[in-house]
Enzyme design. Structure first.
Site, PDB file in Angstrom:
ATOM      1  N   GLY A  40       0.815  -1.207   0.000  1.00 29.87           N
ATOM      2  CA  GLY A  40       0.000   0.000   0.000  1.00 29.87           C
ATOM      3  C   GLY A  40       0.851   1.260   0.000  1.00 29.87           C
ATOM      4  O   GLY A  40       2.022   1.226  -0.362  1.00 29.87           O
ATOM      5  N   HIS A  43       2.554   4.840  -4.799  1.00 33.53           N
ATOM      6  CA  HIS A  43       3.064   6.058  -5.435  1.00 33.53           C
ATOM      7  C   HIS A  43       3.333   5.750  -6.912  1.00 33.53           C
ATOM      8  O   HIS A  43       3.008   4.662  -7.399  1.00 33.53           O
ATOM      9  CB  HIS A  43       4.306   6.576  -4.703  1.00 33.53           C
ATOM     10  CG  HIS A  43       5.381   5.536  -4.529  1.00 33.53           C
ATOM     11  ND1 HIS A  43       6.070   4.980  -5.581  1.00 33.53           N
ATOM     12  CD2 HIS A  43       5.866   4.928  -3.415  1.00 33.53           C
ATOM     13  CE1 HIS A  43       6.944   4.105  -5.137  1.00 33.53           C
ATOM     14  NE2 HIS A  43       6.833   4.035  -3.819  1.00 33.53           N
ATOM     15  N   HIS A  46       4.777   2.412  -7.952  1.00 33.49           N
ATOM     16  CA  HIS A  46       3.823   1.300  -8.033  1.00 33.49           C
ATOM     17  C   HIS A  46       2.972   1.439  -9.306  1.00 33.49           C
ATOM     18  O   HIS A  46       2.672   0.448  -9.977  1.00 33.49           O
ATOM     19  CB  HIS A  46       2.887   1.290  -6.815  1.00 33.49           C
ATOM     20  CG  HIS A  46       3.593   1.087  -5.508  1.00 33.49           C
ATOM     21  ND1 HIS A  46       3.768   2.104  -4.593  1.00 33.49           N
ATOM     22  CD2 HIS A  46       4.151  -0.011  -4.965  1.00 33.49           C
ATOM     23  CE1 HIS A  46       4.407   1.626  -3.533  1.00 33.49           C
ATOM     24  NE2 HIS A  46       4.655   0.355  -3.734  1.00 33.49           N
ATOM     25  N   SER A 198       8.216   4.905  -0.655  1.00 30.35           N
ATOM     26  CA  SER A 198       7.203   5.364   0.298  1.00 30.35           C
ATOM     27  C   SER A 198       7.872   6.073   1.476  1.00 30.35           C
ATOM     28  O   SER A 198       7.241   6.853   2.181  1.00 30.35           O
ATOM     29  CB  SER A 198       6.404   4.179   0.842  1.00 30.35           C
ATOM     30  OG  SER A 198       5.960   3.374  -0.211  1.00 30.35           O
TER      31      SER A 198
END
Ligand code: PAF
Length: 295
Positions: A40, A43, A46, A198
């Site tokens: 998760g 950004h 991904h 992240s």
């Protein structure tokens, strides 16, 4: 690619059965499956993996699961950003058709007791990030095995940014004969070269500026190699760049072989990789580069 799949809101499921049923149905209908595994906080990096999967496969599934077994530090796990609604929106916009977002007890039914069965990749996990984060790669290898086993036959897309993780996943897939093709994808970088992560949001403005020294050091290492430096010279050249930044505390800057990540001779004919890791303030950052690409 077939033309039958349209970019509508993705199916969001939290069960292994929901994921497997959907992907089995897609394969039975003759469609190919691409899988992107994430924790998760999605950004652009991904999005680029999901986009790669969507360009090559008919159906794309994205997992969003903050895997507790790969965190050595419990506060890191507690503080890890959880942004499922935004993640589903970003995944859909990037081309995902299915989002698998299981609760922890779906993946580890006895949690907080960890599973008795885990996956360990010998040797590869004892180096570099494995030293800094003991047990981390066992957690990664275990959850990746579970997620890919549930997904079934597919292509799965991993960023080269976590180069050691990519090597571990390739090993797991090969050694356990998982029916997957592991596709490594180039690191997505900010305008100034900083690898997207992240973790970057946790850098203060001055730390953010200093963090660019990691990618600069990799470039300098590659130049040194191209100019004929040996392994020690290449590694010293990288370290010297980082040493100019008082906010950056270097952990390692090394030249390794690109498969097993063992220390390498600069003259070795096979694929090489430069790896770097450093702490910038409270944030641990990693980056890497193929030193022979585009030089
Ligand atoms: O790279 C990550 O986000 C994680 O390590 C992964 C591969 C999703 C396993 O939890």
């Amino acid at each position: 690619m077939s033309q039958t799949t349209t970019a509508t809101a993705p199916l969001v499921t939290g069960t292994f059965a929901g994921l497997s049923t959907r992907l089995d149905d897609e394969r039975r209908a003759g469609r190919t499956v691409g899988v992107v595994l994430t924790m998760g906080a999605l950004h652009e990096g991904h999005a680029s993996l999901i986009g790669r999967a969507a360009a090559a496969c008919d159906v794309v599934a994205v997992s969003v699961f903050v895997n507790p077994t790969q965190f050595a530090d419990p506060s890191d796990l507690t503080n890890y950003p959880r942004t499922l609604d935004a993640d589903v929106a970003l995944a859909a916009a990037a081309g995902a058709h299915v989002v698998f977002a299981p609760p922890v007890n779906e993946v580890y039914p006895e949690w907080p007791t960890p599973p008795a069965t885990t996956v360990t990749v010998r040797a590869l996990v004892d180096r570099w990030e494995g030293v800094a984060r003991p047990g981390h790669f066992d957690g990664v290898a275990t959850v990746v095995t579970k997620l890919l086993s549930a997904a079934g036959r597919c292509r799965t897309y991993f960023g080269e940014k976590d180069f050691q993780q990519l090597a571990v996943v390739r090993r797991v897939a090969r050694d356990l004969s998982l029916p997957v093709e592991v596709v490594g994808c180039p690191t997505v970088r900010e305008h100034d070269g900083l690898a997207m992560s992240s973790r970057n949001v946790r850098l203060s403005p001055v730390e953010r500026t200093a963090a660019v020294s990691l990618s600069r050091a990799l470039g300098t290492g590659a130049d040194a190699l191209a100019a004929g430096a040996g392994t020690a010279g290449v590694e010293a050249a990288m370290a010297a760049v980082v040493a100019e930044e008082p906010l950056v505390d270097l952990d390692y800057a090394v030249l390794v072989d690109a498969a097993e990540l063992e220390p390498a001779d600069a003259a070795a004919p096979g694929p090489l990789r430069l790896l770097i890791a450093a702490r910038v303030g409270q944030v641990r950052l990693i980056d890497n580069l193929d030193p022979r690409a585009s030089r």
